[in-house]
Design a protein around this motif. Structure first.
Motif, PDB file in Angstrom:
ATOM      1  N   ASP A   1      50.900  -7.701  47.731  1.00 27.61           N
ATOM      2  CA  ASP A   1      51.390  -6.347  47.453  1.00 27.61           C
ATOM      3  C   ASP A   1      50.648  -5.247  48.207  1.00 27.61           C
ATOM      4  O   ASP A   1      51.099  -4.100  48.221  1.00 27.61           O
ATOM      5  CB  ASP A   1      51.409  -6.048  45.946  1.00 27.61           C
ATOM      6  CG  ASP A   1      50.042  -6.152  45.289  1.00 27.61           C
ATOM      7  OD1 ASP A   1      49.050  -6.408  45.991  1.00 27.61           O
ATOM      8  OD2 ASP A   1      49.983  -5.987  44.050  1.00 27.61           O
ATOM      9  N   ASP A   2      49.520  -5.577  48.858  1.00 31.34           N
ATOM     10  CA  ASP A   2      48.899  -4.563  49.718  1.00 31.34           C
ATOM     11  C   ASP A   2      49.658  -4.416  51.030  1.00 31.34           C
ATOM     12  O   ASP A   2      49.349  -3.525  51.833  1.00 31.34           O
ATOM     13  CB  ASP A   2      47.417  -4.854  49.969  1.00 31.34           C
ATOM     14  CG  ASP A   2      47.153  -6.233  50.564  1.00 31.34           C
ATOM     15  OD1 ASP A   2      48.096  -7.034  50.659  1.00 31.34           O
ATOM     16  OD2 ASP A   2      45.990  -6.508  50.912  1.00 31.34           O
ATOM     17  N   CYS A   3      50.670  -5.264  51.239  1.00 35.65           N
ATOM     18  CA  CYS A   3      51.512  -5.172  52.437  1.00 35.65           C
ATOM     19  C   CYS A   3      52.937  -4.735  52.131  1.00 35.65           C
ATOM     20  O   CYS A   3      53.598  -4.162  52.997  1.00 35.65           O
ATOM     21  CB  CYS A   3      51.573  -6.531  53.144  1.00 35.65           C
ATOM     22  SG  CYS A   3      50.008  -7.088  53.792  1.00 35.65           S
ATOM     23  N   LEU A   4      53.408  -5.065  50.928  1.00 39.93           N
ATOM     24  CA  LEU A   4      54.805  -4.716  50.613  1.00 39.93           C
ATOM     25  C   LEU A   4      54.975  -4.072  49.239  1.00 39.93           C
ATOM     26  O   LEU A   4      56.092  -3.953  48.738  1.00 39.93           O
ATOM     27  CB  LEU A   4      55.733  -5.932  50.757  1.00 39.93           C
ATOM     28  CG  LEU A   4      55.387  -7.276  50.112  1.00 39.93           C
ATOM     29  CD1 LEU A   4      55.405  -7.238  48.609  1.00 39.93           C
ATOM     30  CD2 LEU A   4      56.358  -8.337  50.626  1.00 39.93           C
ATOM     31  N   GLY A   5      53.863  -3.587  48.669  1.00 37.80           N
ATOM     32  CA  GLY A   5      53.933  -2.960  47.348  1.00 37.80           C
ATOM     33  C   GLY A   5      54.793  -1.720  47.295  1.00 37.80           C
ATOM     34  O   GLY A   5      55.311  -1.347  46.240  1.00 37.80           O
ATOM     35  N   GLY A   6      54.984  -1.057  48.434  1.00 32.58           N
ATOM     36  CA  GLY A   6      55.818   0.146  48.480  1.00 32.58           C
ATOM     37  C   GLY A   6      57.167  -0.087  49.124  1.00 32.58           C
ATOM     38  O   GLY A   6      57.876   0.871  49.477  1.00 32.58           O
ATOM     39  N   LEU A   7      57.570  -1.361  49.271  1.00 33.80           N
ATOM     40  CA  LEU A   7      58.788  -1.684  50.025  1.00 33.80           C
ATOM     41  C   LEU A   7      60.051  -1.080  49.416  1.00 33.80           C
ATOM     42  O   LEU A   7      60.962  -0.651  50.129  1.00 33.80           O
ATOM     43  CB  LEU A   7      58.928  -3.202  50.125  1.00 33.80           C
ATOM     44  CG  LEU A   7      60.015  -3.731  51.061  1.00 33.80           C
ATOM     45  CD1 LEU A   7      59.839  -3.205  52.478  1.00 33.80           C
ATOM     46  CD2 LEU A   7      60.013  -5.259  51.051  1.00 33.80           C
ATOM     47  N   GLU A   8      60.111  -1.016  48.091  1.00 24.76           N
ATOM     48  CA  GLU A   8      61.307  -0.493  47.438  1.00 24.76           C
ATOM     49  C   GLU A   8      61.607   0.945  47.863  1.00 24.76           C
ATOM     50  O   GLU A   8      62.769   1.341  47.996  1.00 24.76           O
ATOM     51  CB  GLU A   8      61.155  -0.579  45.921  1.00 24.76           C
ATOM     52  CG  GLU A   8      62.401  -0.189  45.142  1.00 24.76           C
ATOM     53  CD  GLU A   8      63.613  -1.041  45.474  1.00 24.76           C
ATOM     54  OE1 GLU A   8      64.743  -0.492  45.446  1.00 24.76           O
ATOM     55  OE2 GLU A   8      63.448  -2.242  45.779  1.00 24.76           O
TER      56      GLU A   8
ATOM     57  N   ASN B   1      51.924   1.104  46.901  1.00 22.04           N
ATOM     58  CA  ASN B   1      52.807   1.393  45.765  1.00 22.04           C
ATOM     59  C   ASN B   1      53.908   2.371  46.182  1.00 22.04           C
ATOM     60  O   ASN B   1      53.861   2.960  47.273  1.00 22.04           O
ATOM     61  CB  ASN B   1      52.006   1.952  44.577  1.00 22.04           C
ATOM     62  CG  ASN B   1      51.205   3.182  44.959  1.00 22.04           C
ATOM     63  OD1 ASN B   1      51.766   4.226  45.295  1.00 22.04           O
ATOM     64  ND2 ASN B   1      49.879   3.072  44.935  1.00 22.04           N
ATOM     65  N   THR B   2      54.874   2.539  45.304  1.00 22.99           N
ATOM     66  CA  THR B   2      56.041   3.363  45.620  1.00 22.99           C
ATOM     67  C   THR B   2      55.669   4.818  45.885  1.00 22.99           C
ATOM     68  O   THR B   2      56.177   5.439  46.832  1.00 22.99           O
ATOM     69  CB  THR B   2      57.064   3.289  44.466  1.00 22.99           C
ATOM     70  OG1 THR B   2      57.507   1.934  44.326  1.00 22.99           O
ATOM     71  CG2 THR B   2      58.262   4.182  44.738  1.00 22.99           C
ATOM     72  N   LYS B   3      54.786   5.382  45.074  1.00 24.89           N
ATOM     73  CA  LYS B   3      54.423   6.792  45.224  1.00 24.89           C
ATOM     74  C   LYS B   3      53.796   7.055  46.594  1.00 24.89           C
ATOM     75  O   LYS B   3      54.148   8.029  47.279  1.00 24.89           O
ATOM     76  CB  LYS B   3      53.465   7.208  44.108  1.00 24.89           C
ATOM     77  CG  LYS B   3      53.097   8.685  44.140  1.00 24.89           C
ATOM     78  CD  LYS B   3      52.203   9.057  42.965  1.00 24.89           C
ATOM     79  CE  LYS B   3      51.836  10.539  43.016  1.00 24.89           C
ATOM     80  NZ  LYS B   3      50.957  10.918  41.872  1.00 24.89           N
ATOM     81  N   SER B   4      52.863   6.211  46.993  1.00 27.59           N
ATOM     82  CA  SER B   4      52.218   6.384  48.300  1.00 27.59           C
ATOM     83  C   SER B   4      53.208   6.156  49.430  1.00 27.59           C
ATOM     84  O   SER B   4      53.163   6.832  50.468  1.00 27.59           O
ATOM     85  CB  SER B   4      51.033   5.425  48.433  1.00 27.59           C
ATOM     86  OG  SER B   4      50.043   5.717  47.476  1.00 27.59           O
ATOM     87  N   ALA B   5      54.115   5.195  49.237  1.00 26.87           N
ATOM     88  CA  ALA B   5      55.130   4.940  50.259  1.00 26.87           C
ATOM     89  C   ALA B   5      56.063   6.136  50.421  1.00 26.87           C
ATOM     90  O   ALA B   5      56.427   6.511  51.541  1.00 26.87           O
ATOM     91  CB  ALA B   5      55.924   3.693  49.891  1.00 26.87           C
ATOM     92  N   GLU B   6      56.439   6.751  49.318  1.00 23.83           N
ATOM     93  CA  GLU B   6      57.299   7.936  49.386  1.00 23.83           C
ATOM     94  C   GLU B   6      56.592   9.067  50.126  1.00 23.83           C
ATOM     95  O   GLU B   6      57.228   9.797  50.911  1.00 23.83           O
ATOM     96  CB  GLU B   6      57.676   8.373  47.978  1.00 23.83           C
ATOM     97  CG  GLU B   6      58.667   7.441  47.293  1.00 23.83           C
ATOM     98  CD  GLU B   6      58.912   7.780  45.835  1.00 23.83           C
ATOM     99  OE1 GLU B   6      59.900   7.278  45.269  1.00 23.83           O
ATOM    100  OE2 GLU B   6      58.108   8.554  45.256  1.00 23.83           O
ATOM    101  N   ALA B   7      55.290   9.216  49.899  1.00 26.84           N
ATOM    102  CA  ALA B   7      54.521  10.252  50.593  1.00 26.84           C
ATOM    103  C   ALA B   7      54.471   9.980  52.097  1.00 26.84           C
ATOM    104  O   ALA B   7      54.576  10.903  52.913  1.00 26.84           O
ATOM    105  CB  ALA B   7      53.110  10.325  50.017  1.00 26.84           C
ATOM    106  N   LEU B   8      54.328   8.708  52.471  1.00 22.50           N
ATOM    107  CA  LEU B   8      54.293   8.346  53.888  1.00 22.50           C
ATOM    108  C   LEU B   8      55.641   8.622  54.550  1.00 22.50           C
ATOM    109  O   LEU B   8      55.697   9.212  55.644  1.00 22.50           O
ATOM    110  CB  LEU B   8      53.934   6.865  54.032  1.00 22.50           C
ATOM    111  CG  LEU B   8      53.860   6.351  55.471  1.00 22.50           C
ATOM    112  CD1 LEU B   8      52.679   6.970  56.196  1.00 22.50           C
ATOM    113  CD2 LEU B   8      53.773   4.825  55.500  1.00 22.50           C
TER     114      LEU B   8
END
Length: 252
Positions: free
Chosen positions: A113-120, A84-91
């Motif tokens: 979405d477990d592969c690209l759910g945080g793509l945005e 998801n976006t929140k976890s992606a931002e943290a990474l």
């Protein structure tokens, strides 16, 4: 009786042996370097990091989902986004603030979405994304964030002075699943094509179970030097993960 020259020679040989032993490379011990409720980062080798985020599912409950960071110098490539976006931002923040690195590219290994759910989150930071052309089509069809750049069959992405190879070997978990390989450290990111030891077959809604074993056999053949294998879910391990997956989906 040993002469002074002989004693000196023996001493030099002994010291050389001691120095050689001291210089032997100590195996890297994986360690957790970041942990929150939403994101776990584990350093697997000097230049690779597994990132684990989480997805709530109806069928399998709260599922940990793995991706991989590959680093060389001050550059990083990300294989699979957090869920998801929140976890992606943290990474992204961890890579930039703690590793002091620039993310050069992100590559989802299939369209779920477990592969690209945080793509945005990556797109908002101006980080380019690459995906197998079928992944782009399937993501668009599913109305998910679509990667920006496509490739056919394989792509080699530079990271620092090294490279990461991403390749489609055939269908299995999905019609578009690819794997990533980091030759410098012999690490293979199998994504959801590869199963952790003792794992179940998992979600099969988009799978080609008839071809799955043959596809993994091609992966195994292509990377005989791969020693550390990271699956999409569950624990990383050695080449036994390849053999386990081949056996699990072997046609009866």
């Amino acid at each position: 009786m040993k002469t002074p020259f002989t004693l000196l020679l023996l001493l030099l040989i002994t010291l050389t042996g001691v120095e050689s032993c001291a210089q032997k490379e100590v195996p890297f011990k994986p360690k957790v370097v970041y942990q929150s409720k939403a994101l776990l980062i584990t350093q697997l080798s000097p230049n690779t990091y597994e990132h684990t985020s989480y997805k709530q599912t109806d069928e399998f409950g709260y599922v940990p989902c793995n991706g991989l960071l590959v680093k060389d110098g001050t550059e990083v490539i990300v294989l699979d986004t957090p869920t998801n976006t929140k976890s992606a931002e943290a990474l992204i923040k961890w890579v930039t603030k703690k590793l002091h690195c620039t993310i050069k590219a992100v590559v989802p290994t299939h369209f779920h979405d477990d592969c690209l759910g945080g793509l945005e989150a990556f797109h908002q930071k101006g980080i380019p994304s690459y995906a197998y052309y079928k992944t782009m089509a399937l993501a668009k069809e599913a109305r998910l964030t679509t990667p920006q750049n496509s490739f056919s069959d394989t792509i080699t992405l530079p990271v620092g002075q090294e490279k990461v190879m991403v390749t489609f070997f055939g269908e299995g978990h999905t019609k578009d699943n690819v794997v990533g390989y980091f030759p410098k450290e012999h690490i293979l990111f199998g994504g959801c094509l590869i199963k952790a030891l003792e794992a179940s077959k998992g979600y099969l809604g988009d799978a080609n179970t008839a071809d799955w074993s043959a596809t993994v056999a091609q992966v195994k053949k292509a990377y005989p030097e791969a020693t550390l294998i990271v699956p999409g879910h569950g624990d990383y391990g050695d080449r036994q993960l390849l053999d386990y997956t081949i056996t699990l989906f072997q046609p009866q």
